[in-house]
Design an enzyme around this catalytic site. Sequence first.
Site, mmCIF file in Angstrom:
data_model
loop_
_atom_site.group_PDB
_atom_site.id
_atom_site.type_symbol
_atom_site.label_atom_id
_atom_site.label_comp_id
_atom_site.label_asym_id
_atom_site.label_seq_id
_atom_site.Cartn_x
_atom_site.Cartn_y
_atom_site.Cartn_z
ATOM 1 N N ARG A 202 5.961 -3.117 -0.221
ATOM 2 C CA ARG A 202 4.944 -4.080 -0.164
ATOM 3 C C ARG A 202 5.385 -5.261 -0.802
ATOM 4 O O ARG A 202 4.683 -6.526 -0.285
ATOM 5 C CB ARG A 202 3.640 -3.404 -1.402
ATOM 6 C CG ARG A 202 3.302 -2.050 -0.638
ATOM 7 C CD ARG A 202 2.723 -2.147 0.823
ATOM 8 N NE ARG A 202 1.917 -0.981 1.034
ATOM 9 C CZ ARG A 202 0.687 -0.967 0.797
ATOM 10 N NH1 ARG A 202 -0.176 -2.039 0.465
ATOM 11 N NH2 ARG A 202 0.045 0.118 1.231
ATOM 12 N N TYR A 323 -10.028 -6.306 -12.077
ATOM 13 C CA TYR A 323 -10.103 -6.816 -10.686
ATOM 14 C C TYR A 323 -10.794 -6.239 -9.562
ATOM 15 O O TYR A 323 -10.095 -6.439 -8.654
ATOM 16 C CB TYR A 323 -8.926 -7.810 -10.608
ATOM 17 C CG TYR A 323 -8.902 -9.033 -9.871
ATOM 18 C CD1 TYR A 323 -10.203 -9.333 -9.228
ATOM 19 C CD2 TYR A 323 -7.960 -10.158 -9.627
ATOM 20 C CE1 TYR A 323 -10.375 -10.445 -8.578
ATOM 21 C CE2 TYR A 323 -8.240 -11.148 -9.183
ATOM 22 C CZ TYR A 323 -9.498 -11.344 -8.474
ATOM 23 O OH TYR A 323 -9.696 -12.581 -8.048
ATOM 24 N N CYS A 411 -12.659 -20.724 2.610
ATOM 25 C CA CYS A 411 -12.870 -21.514 1.309
ATOM 26 C C CYS A 411 -14.217 -20.972 0.899
ATOM 27 O O CYS A 411 -15.105 -20.540 1.493
ATOM 28 C CB CYS A 411 -12.884 -22.742 1.747
ATOM 29 S SG CYS A 411 -14.007 -23.538 2.778
HETATM 30 P P1 NAD Z 1 -3.382 -1.757 -0.852
HETATM 31 O O1 NAD Z 1 -3.580 -0.390 -0.885
HETATM 32 O O2 NAD Z 1 -2.955 -2.683 0.058
HETATM 33 O O3 NAD Z 1 -2.301 -1.925 -2.065
HETATM 34 C C1 NAD Z 1 -2.476 -1.302 -3.492
HETATM 35 C C2 NAD Z 1 -0.816 -1.411 -4.160
HETATM 36 O O4 NAD Z 1 -1.087 -0.636 -5.489
HETATM 37 C C3 NAD Z 1 0.089 -0.503 -3.305
HETATM 38 O O5 NAD Z 1 0.977 -1.644 -2.761
HETATM 39 C C4 NAD Z 1 0.684 0.369 -3.934
HETATM 40 O O6 NAD Z 1 2.085 0.560 -4.074
HETATM 41 C C5 NAD Z 1 0.185 -0.036 -5.525
HETATM 42 N N1 NAD Z 1 0.154 1.037 -6.487
HETATM 43 C C6 NAD Z 1 -0.433 2.124 -6.467
HETATM 44 N N2 NAD Z 1 -0.307 2.673 -7.718
HETATM 45 C C7 NAD Z 1 0.832 1.959 -8.519
HETATM 46 C C8 NAD Z 1 1.160 2.269 -9.800
HETATM 47 N N3 NAD Z 1 0.983 3.493 -10.533
HETATM 48 N N4 NAD Z 1 1.945 1.359 -10.122
HETATM 49 C C9 NAD Z 1 2.108 0.196 -9.317
HETATM 50 N N5 NAD Z 1 1.735 -0.075 -8.113
HETATM 51 C C10 NAD Z 1 0.859 0.801 -7.651
HETATM 52 O O7 NAD Z 1 -4.652 -2.216 -1.658
HETATM 53 P P2 NAD Z 1 -5.213 -3.809 -1.590
HETATM 54 O O8 NAD Z 1 -5.785 -3.974 -0.404
HETATM 55 O O9 NAD Z 1 -4.195 -4.797 -2.152
HETATM 56 O O10 NAD Z 1 -6.336 -3.693 -2.829
HETATM 57 C C11 NAD Z 1 -6.159 -3.168 -4.183
HETATM 58 C C12 NAD Z 1 -7.425 -3.037 -4.694
HETATM 59 O O11 NAD Z 1 -8.100 -3.997 -5.157
HETATM 60 C C13 NAD Z 1 -8.141 -2.098 -4.148
HETATM 61 O O12 NAD Z 1 -8.707 -1.122 -5.257
HETATM 62 C C14 NAD Z 1 -9.379 -2.755 -3.510
HETATM 63 O O13 NAD Z 1 -10.431 -2.124 -3.139
HETATM 64 C C15 NAD Z 1 -9.413 -3.662 -4.672
HETATM 65 N N6 NAD Z 1 -9.955 -4.976 -4.036
HETATM 66 C C16 NAD Z 1 -10.455 -5.957 -4.696
HETATM 67 C C17 NAD Z 1 -11.054 -7.091 -4.284
HETATM 68 C C18 NAD Z 1 -11.321 -8.301 -5.494
HETATM 69 O O14 NAD Z 1 -11.777 -9.228 -4.629
HETATM 70 N N7 NAD Z 1 -11.033 -8.206 -6.480
HETATM 71 C C19 NAD Z 1 -11.115 -7.542 -3.029
HETATM 72 C C20 NAD Z 1 -10.548 -6.417 -2.330
HETATM 73 C C21 NAD Z 1 -10.130 -5.204 -2.654
#
Ligand code: NAD
Length: 553
Positions: A202, A323, A411
């Site tokens: 990743r 977040y 944007c």
């Molecule tokens: P993703 O599944 O693509 O990435 C998640 C990452 O977390 C992976 O790379 C994984 O290896 C890593 N991970 C898991 N457990 C871990 C640990 N213990 N230590 C370190 N790394 C670890 O998901 P994403 O698309 O990047 O989304 C991440 C999160 O943010 C989701 O929960 C999603 O729903 C949320 N999200 C937030 C927003 C926002 O605007 N704040 C928007 C979309 C998604």
Amino acid sequence: EFIEKYAKHPHYKAPTGNKLHAKSWQTESALRMLLNNLDAEVAENPEELVVYGGTGQAARNVESLQKIIKVLLELDDNHSLLVQSGKPVGVVRTHPQAPRVLIANSNLVPEWANWEHFEKLKEDGLMMYGQMTAGSWIYIGTQGILQGTYETFVACGEKHFNGDLRHKLLVTGGLGGMGGAQPLAATMAGATFLGVDIDPARIQKRIDTKYIDRMTYSYEEAIQWVMEAKEKGEALSVGLVGDIGDVLGRLIEDNITPEILTDQTSAHDPVFGYVPNGLSLEEAEALRKSDAVDYKARSLKSMARHVGYMLELQKRGSITFDYGNNLREFARQGGEEDAFNFPGFTPAYIRPLFCEGKGPFRWAALSGDPEDIYVTDQALKEAFPENKHLINWLDKAQEQVAFQGLPSRICWLGMGEREKAGKIFNDLVREGKVKAPIVIGRDHLDCGSVASPNRETESMLDGSDAVSDWPLLNLMSNATGGATWISFHHGGGVGIGYSQHAGMVVLADGTERAEECISRVLHNDPAMGVFRHADAGYDKAKEVGEEHDLLIK
Ligand code: NAD
């Protein structure tokens, strides 16, 4: 033959150029954006049809996907395709201004709305997890979240650090599809950045797409790099391979307190997302399959430990916020009673924008030509000369954002602005200033399209956090207003049981039909945000509502 060229599993690619494969641009646009969602440059895991956000899929399985493609190639302007959790289930009679695709993903009756029940249905082949823009075919790669993340970090800087993030260290976990926007957003905002991910692939993907500067497996090396950069006020981003809980524990031991602390691991899914402390990726993969109950228990416990460290760092002075991954809720379930002692990012930084009908407006050039996006950038700069923040963003994005798949831009635009931008894009298509039509959409994370009590609607002024009439009204407004495809999902962002939300995409193909649809949809959609927040009692929303004559007196 089309499948052979553009959709031979797992090699997906949207057609480009201005030649139609489907019967109209309306269906062609849905087809291209669906394939774009699954393009290896865009999707996290095309092999599994996973686009982003843990297990967020674009279609239920390869067979369903191929059937969707086939229907879209043949569908005319008097019919619309129904998609149920990623599977095409019927075609209904409609009309040329109606949405061409109607999508419902991952919805469950509330009493059954939990991951356990959902997983069982998924195993039986009856459902898929649509996340937000995965199952609704308007994911545009990490840029999609980049500006929102940038806005959040800038707002955080303004609120706590006099608008200056130089010499400030921002620490976070998770560098996946969405979380991968954090390093670039942080450095664009001027901060020094340390991101931790358990999966080196990743982080490598962020290096390849120029979202992060450096990667290492060594805690010592990472700390040396970021502390030096912070000292010099350098906006450097470093990705460290490891478990975020372990790294936060070491920071506490070493007396390093980041100025800003957050997290975007896929905590919303304690079984197929978050990796429990102490397990390697391979061990995690095996345990998911052999014992999901044990896996979940370990995940919840690890999240409690992880949040415990966040709370300790918060005590030591880190500005700490959730977040949007529901980390606090699962940490609470794992035994951390104080998990909700730090706020979510929406009440902390984003709600004032929602009150103005602002949200993540985005568009993609169906031609595939980056030049088309530069033409739209320029047109927006001319249309909003007073909006310095927007112009600054567009300039930075042009310099620093590498396109993934079809060239696109995002944007945050608000009430009045979105409609204006949409009409400009439609004119650019009509006048031949861009080479093919442009699709306009947004995330489901928007001002008036989502009910998510641990995220977008956390701590609403009137306590209406869990009321999901609003996203349904949003869906209905966009269906009747003439969006080109619409969607209603459950569980995006924060996981099954915790959110309901609606999406829309509207096409600018230069026609009068498009102009009419755009003027309705891009008015109504941000207006929903103003209605929702004015109704909840926010003064800013009432003001904007007055200004645009939206409120019922
Ligand atoms: P993703 O599944 O693509 O990435 C998640 C990452 O977390 C992976 O790379 C994984 O290896 C890593 N991970 C898991 N457990 C871990 C640990 N213990 N230590 C370190 N790394 C670890 O998901 P994403 O698309 O990047 O989304 C991440 C999160 O943010 C989701 O929960 C999603 O729903 C949320 N999200 C937030 C927003 C926002 O605007 N704040 C928007 C979309 C998604």
